[in-house]
Design a protein around this motif. Structure first.
Motif, PDB file in Angstrom:
ATOM      1  N   UNK A   3     -56.703  22.328  48.224  1.00  0.00           N
ATOM      2  CA  UNK A   3     -56.532  22.338  49.527  1.00  0.00           C
ATOM      3  C   UNK A   3     -55.062  21.574  49.975  1.00  0.00           C
ATOM      4  N   UNK A   4     -54.836  22.156  50.986  1.00  0.00           N
ATOM      5  CA  UNK A   4     -53.594  22.376  51.118  1.00  0.00           C
ATOM      6  C   UNK A   4     -53.696  22.152  52.809  1.00  0.00           C
ATOM      7  N   UNK A   8     -48.177  21.047  55.639  1.00  0.00           N
ATOM      8  CA  UNK A   8     -47.944  22.039  53.802  1.00  0.00           C
ATOM      9  C   UNK A   8     -47.942  22.986  53.918  1.00  0.00           C
ATOM     10  N   UNK A   9     -48.482  23.962  54.445  1.00  0.00           N
ATOM     11  CA  UNK A   9     -49.107  25.043  54.449  1.00  0.00           C
ATOM     12  C   UNK A   9     -48.514  25.738  55.005  1.00  0.00           C
ATOM     13  N   UNK A  11     -45.617  25.258  55.977  1.00  0.00           N
ATOM     14  CA  UNK A  11     -43.850  25.074  55.298  1.00  0.00           C
ATOM     15  C   UNK A  11     -43.677  26.066  53.904  1.00  0.00           C
ATOM     16  N   UNK A  12     -44.874  26.040  52.943  1.00  0.00           N
ATOM     17  CA  UNK A  12     -44.861  27.015  52.206  1.00  0.00           C
ATOM     18  C   UNK A  12     -44.629  28.207  52.877  1.00  0.00           C
ATOM     19  N   UNK A  13     -44.887  28.982  53.396  1.00  0.00           N
ATOM     20  CA  UNK A  13     -45.540  30.487  53.857  1.00  0.00           C
ATOM     21  C   UNK A  13     -44.044  30.315  54.165  1.00  0.00           C
ATOM     22  N   UNK A  15     -41.366  28.899  53.856  1.00  0.00           N
ATOM     23  CA  UNK A  15     -39.431  28.840  52.882  1.00  0.00           C
ATOM     24  C   UNK A  15     -39.991  30.589  51.873  1.00  0.00           C
TER      25      UNK A  15
ATOM     26  N   UNK C  93     -43.329  26.124  45.081  1.00  0.00           N
ATOM     27  CA  UNK C  93     -43.725  26.468  46.126  1.00  0.00           C
ATOM     28  C   UNK C  93     -44.928  28.048  45.240  1.00  0.00           C
ATOM     29  N   UNK C 104     -45.405  37.894  46.600  1.00  0.00           N
ATOM     30  CA  UNK C 104     -43.874  37.033  46.460  1.00  0.00           C
ATOM     31  C   UNK C 104     -43.420  37.508  45.140  1.00  0.00           C
TER      32      UNK C 104
END
Lengths: 283, 443, 278
Positions: A3-4, A8-9, A11-13, A15, C93, C104
């Motif tokens: 679970x994110x 969080x999700x 930021x990850x995507x 980045x 990440x 990716x």
């Protein structure tokens, strides 16, 4: 772990995507330059997003006087023999180290490992002198032949693989009347086949873009492999002309595409051959 | 039995290795005695029992012209076959490796580094051949002997000059007319040159859209300024004298063109223009004046503007670089006689004709240089002041050729690179070069 | 013949190609190289014995050599460490439960497949002072980018930047390592209430240490031998120039190349090689 949170999700995507764009940008530019017309190339008014689509450039490099077909052929010869030599000899030597007992074996193995520590610079000059005395200058031999002596690194890794094969298989084969070479060919090779493919891939990757060796040894344009040929194209100034940067980038792309293909088709082999011998993390 | 098998495998192995390693060479590498490769000198090759190899550098055009000239020779000498070895970059390094490998070209195109060959005994003296064939060098290369002086050491000639031509000034007539500046002449002083360059520089705000002049880091460009100012690289005894006031003043003036007067592009500007040579910039009409060799004309065949050439300007004395190239014979050549014959032909009027026909360069042979074919060539614009070449030849200074040319140039490149990038002062840089050269020649 | 003897014979037969290569191309070459380093051989004339002159000269007079050593160490250590930190960061990440992770990965890996010659030619352009893509990009943010390859202060950073482009190679290796970490470890950590970054830091990284270490070593070996980029990107067109400006990007292999293959100082070049060996 599964679970994110939204942030969080996000930021990850963000980045991963921004990074992807940054890393892809030079490659896009390369394609854009390669597809540019001669006029754009001469005026150096390249755009980041391709505006022109001169696919004819990819044909022209093969028909023009600087013959990419010739370069490509030389590269293929170079890589083909390098791979054959490296795969065949390295695996045979690895087999001997993994399975056969002989006096002095440990010493030789230590020698083998110690060559990994020797920087290539030390042997560069004497090897050059040796090959030139053999009259091998201006041939691909100085680049190809050393592969037929096996690579210490490949030998080491393949040996690790072979030691993991149960010895019982060898013994059974021996009872069936196979000699050592037979065991190697019938038992070992099929079982380490993925590793051999990986060695082949590494050798391909290493030799395909090879620049230093050809630069030192190859003089004649006719005999140059692609990597050197492309560089020559960028360095030759015909009177009053800027190097044909669009064609140079076509060359760079032609040089790159096989590497990408190898990555796609060879990825599973390389993963399996993950460099510490397949058992990372947990021992 | 088992032992036999072991042996058999060993044999198979070695054959395999030998076969594999031999295979790739077979199609690509003609041995020293093999006839010329496909596509080169085809007809004659069949009869060619005397194989020669000739190495050269340059562009595609150069490659074509050498082929044509060699083909002419072969048509008259069917017993000879010639393999042309085209080495577009790192030329001398490549040739040296061929020599080291025992497969040197029979005939080597040579230039400023002629004495790094001659000092090692890699090329043979040509005096005997010249005497044997009664060649009058003055008749062939003019009263001053052209480049034969530079290509000689202690009275021994090591290379026959083939292509010549001095560093000359190219100017864009349209730009001069537009700016109302009189065309350059051999009497131009540095001051007049600078005035003109300033008037010819066009700016759009801070950005220069048209440079009055363009040069750069290549040695003939800055070296000609040094000699124009009465300076020198080496004195009569061969000692370096590069931190003299004359030299420093010349380099300062040269650099001021870029950073003080801003009439010429800096290395940074060049990087933005995708080249390190003024030639294409002149051809594209971005520069009003540039100095380059005669070969620059080749790139102007299709120029859409009017242009002409003139001898270089002067300060204390007229000075220009007479460059070009010649041919030497490798000491390991198996057929030095035939090699000489080919060189003799290539430097004769007949052998030089294709250089002119193809607008490749200026020929070294004085008769060809003075021939109507050369002087009255048709270029895109009006007739060109070909006399500028002859005038320039008289102003040529003796090049500071030494066996350590490559190392010397490396030192200059590094130190002057800093000056030309406006990161170093001229005087300390020249002092440093002087010191390094002294060390170099002391070794 | 006894079984034992036969086996030994086979061993030597099979190892022979490598042994031969070792004796000629490595051991013999090294001895020869050392002998050469005591001469002033120029590849053509008879070599003269000069004792340890070459070494003395290298240690006392040759400033460019030490500059090259410094540059190479600087470049190799920074590019390798930065590359590793960068890929560990990306690895974090990528290791999250994201969709399209392999897409990716592929995207990141493609630059690493570009052969050095091709990327050097490309980056020569990207790093051009005003028209280069990188400075044009920086200009979008109002940053006046440096002249990169033409500036002694920026040429090494430029090369390091370029090396980061190929970070995908080490990401791939890291990811392969991460995959083999059993999920139980993470499940246990989650029960303890460890956040994802904490898990990454406390579980993933320690278990990856061998891979990281291995990557660093391989990366260093590769980076210390940098040549192609220097040859293509930092010459100014002169016959003998490379490693500019002002030798700020002169590295060991290019310097060896210059001495050996441009100035034909085989003895001196061999001495350089031997100093590096120690």
């Amino acid at each position: 772990m599964n679970r994110m949170g939204m942030i969080d999700r996000g930021v990850t995507y963000l980045f991963l995507t921004v990074l992807g764009l940054l890393l892809a940008a030079p490659f896009v530019y390369m394609i854009s330059m390669a597809l540019s017309s001669d006029a754009t190339s001469a005026q150096l008014t390249f755009t980041f997003i391709p505006r022109e689509f001169e696919f004819g450039n990819f044909v022209r490099v093969f028909t023009s006087r600087l013959n990419f077909g010739r370069f490509l052929w030389n590269s293929l010869i170079l890589v083909f023999f390098a791979v054959i030599g490296q795969v065949f000899v390295s695996s045979l030597v690895a087999y001997a180290f993994a399975r056969l007992r002989a006096p002095g074996k440990e010493v030789i193995f230590i020698l083998l490992l110690s060559t990994l520590m020797i920087p290539a610079e030390v042997t560069l000059i004497p090897q050059f002198v040796l090959f030139s005395k053999l009259g091998w200058v201006n041939t691909l031999l100085p680049i190809i032949v050393p592969n037929f002596f096996g690579g210490a690194y490949n030998i080491f890794l393949l040996r690790q693989f072979i030691t993991r094969i149960p010895v019982e298989l060898d013994e059974a084969a021996q009872i069936d009347g196979l000699n050592y070479f037979g065991i190697y060919a019938r038992i070992i090779v099929p079982l380490i086949f993925p590793a051999l493919v990986a060695v082949a891939i590494f050798t391909f990757v290493w030799n395909w873009g090879a620049f230093f060796g050809p630069l030192i040894y190859i003089n004649d344009v006719e005999k140059m492999p692609l990597a050197l040929g492309v560089q020559i194209l960028s360095a030759t100034n015909s009177a009053g002309q800027i190097p044909p940067w669009n064609l140079v980038m076509v060359g760079a792309l032609i040089l790159t595409v096989p590497m990408i293909l190898v990555y796609f088709f060879g990825q599973r082999f390389m993963d399996q051959f993950s460099l510490t011998g397949g058992s990372v993390g947990v021992k | 039995m088992k032992l036999l098998k072991v042996l058999a495998i060993a044999v198979v192995f070695s054959v395999l290795i030998a076969a594999c390693s031999a295979a790739p060479v077979a199609p690509a590498a003609p041995a020293a005695d093999a006839p010329a490769v496909e596509g080169q000198a085809t007809e004659a090759a069949a009869a060619g029992s005397v194989p020669l190899k000739l190495s050269f550098w340059g562009s595609d055009l150069d490659s074509q012209v050498y082929q044509q000239r060699v083909d002419q020779f072969i048509a008259q000498n069917p017993d000879v076959s010639v393999e042309l070895i085209y080495i577009p970059s790192d030329y001398s390094q490549k040739v040296q490796t061929m020599i080291a490998g025992g497969t040197p070209p029979d005939i080597i195109q040579l230039s400023e580094d002629v004495h790094s060959y001659s000092s090692k005994g890699q090329i043979i003296p040509l005096n005997d051949y010249i005497a044997q064939d009664n060649i009058d060098l003055k008749a062939r290369y003019g009263e001053t002997g052209g480049l034969t002086t530079a290509y000689s050491a202690d009275g021994t000639l090591y290379a026959m000059p083939d292509r010549g031509g001095a560093l000359i000034l190219y100017y864009n007539k349209d730009m001069f007319d537009q700016a109302g500046v009189a065309y350059p002449t051999a009497d131009w002083t540095w001051q007049e040159f600078l005035d003109a360059a300033q008037k010819l520089t066009v700016r759009d705000g801070d950005a220069v859209t048209q440079y009055g002049f363009a040069a750069g880091g290549w040695w003939p460009w800055w070296m000609s300024f040094i000699y124009q100012n009465g300076g020198a690289i080496l004195d009569a005894s061969g000692k370096p004298v590069v931190n003299s006031p004359e030299v420093v003043e010349a380099i300062q003036f040269y650099n001021d063109l870029v950073y003080k007067h801003k009439v010429a592009p800096s290395p940074e500007d060049y990087a933005n223009l995708g080249t390190n040579s003024p030639d294409p910039l002149f051809a594209q009409g971005k520069v009003a004046m540039s100095t380059t060799g005669f070969w620059g004309i080749g790139g102007l065949k299709d120029a859409t503007f009017n242009w002409d050439i003139a001898p270089l300007f002067r300060n204390k004395a007229p000075a220009t670089v007479l460059f070009g190239s010649g041919f030497g014979i490798s000491k390991d050549s198996k057929h030095p006689e035939a090699a000489w014959k080919l060189i003799e032909y290539l430097t004769s009027e007949e052998g030089q004709a294709p250089i002119v026909e193809n607008k490749q360069d200026a020929p070294a042979n004085i008769a060809t240089l003075n021939s109507d074919a050369f002087l009255q060539q048709s270029w895109s614009s009006k007739p060109i002041n070909m006399a500028a070449l002859g005038q320039s030849a008289d102003a040529a200074f003796a090049l500071p050729l030494t066996p350590k040319w490559n190392e010397m140039m490396s030192i200059f490149d590094t130190e002057l690179g800093e000056v030309f990038a406006n990161r170093a002062e001229v005087q300390p840089a020249m002092d440093s070069i002087q010191q390094q050269l002294e060390e170099l020649f002391a070794q | 013949m006894t079984r034992k003897k036969k086996e030994a014979l086979w061993f030597y037969l099979l190892v022979l190609p490598w042994l031969f290569g070792f004796v000629t191309l490595t051991l013999g070459a090294m001895i020869y190289s050392f002998a050469l380093s005591l001469t002033n051989w120029d590849l053509f004339t008879t070599p003269g014995f000069v004792g340890f002159d070459n070494y003395v000269r290298l240690f006392t007079k040759d400033k460019i050599f030490w500059k090259a050593v410094y540059n190479t160490l600087f470049y190799a250590s920074i590019s390798v460490v930065a590359g590793m930190l960068f890929s560990l960061c990306i690895g974090y990440f990528l290791n999250r439960p994201v969709r399209g992770s392999s897409l990716y990965r592929t995207l990141y890996y493609i630059p690493a497949t570009v052969p050095a010659v091709a990327s050097a030619l490309l980056f020569k352009w990207l790093l051009a002072p005003d028209v280069g893509l990188i400075n044009r990009f920086l200009a979008l943010f109002g940053i006046d980018g440096p002249a990169w390859l033409l500036d002694p202060a920026w040429v090494k950073p430029a090369l390091i930047l370029m090396s980061l482009w190929t970070v995908g190679a080490s990401i791939t290796l890291l990811m392969a390592g991460m995959k083999s970490i059993p999920t139980e470890f993470y499940e246990a950590a989650e029960l303890d209430g460890a956040s994802p970054p904490a898990q990454y830091y406390r579980i993933t990284l320690p278990l990856l240490t061998p891979v990281i270490f291995f990557n660093l070593i391989i990366g260093m070996i590769g980076a210390l031998q940098i040549f192609t980029q220097i040859y293509i990107m930092t010459g100014n067109g002169g016959a003998s120039s490379m490693g500019g400006p002002n030798n700020a990007s002169m590295m060991i292999v290019p310097y060896l190349f210059n001495n050996g293959f441009r100035f034909y100082k085989m003895g001196y070049a061999s001495a350089i090689a031997w100093i590096l060996f120690y």
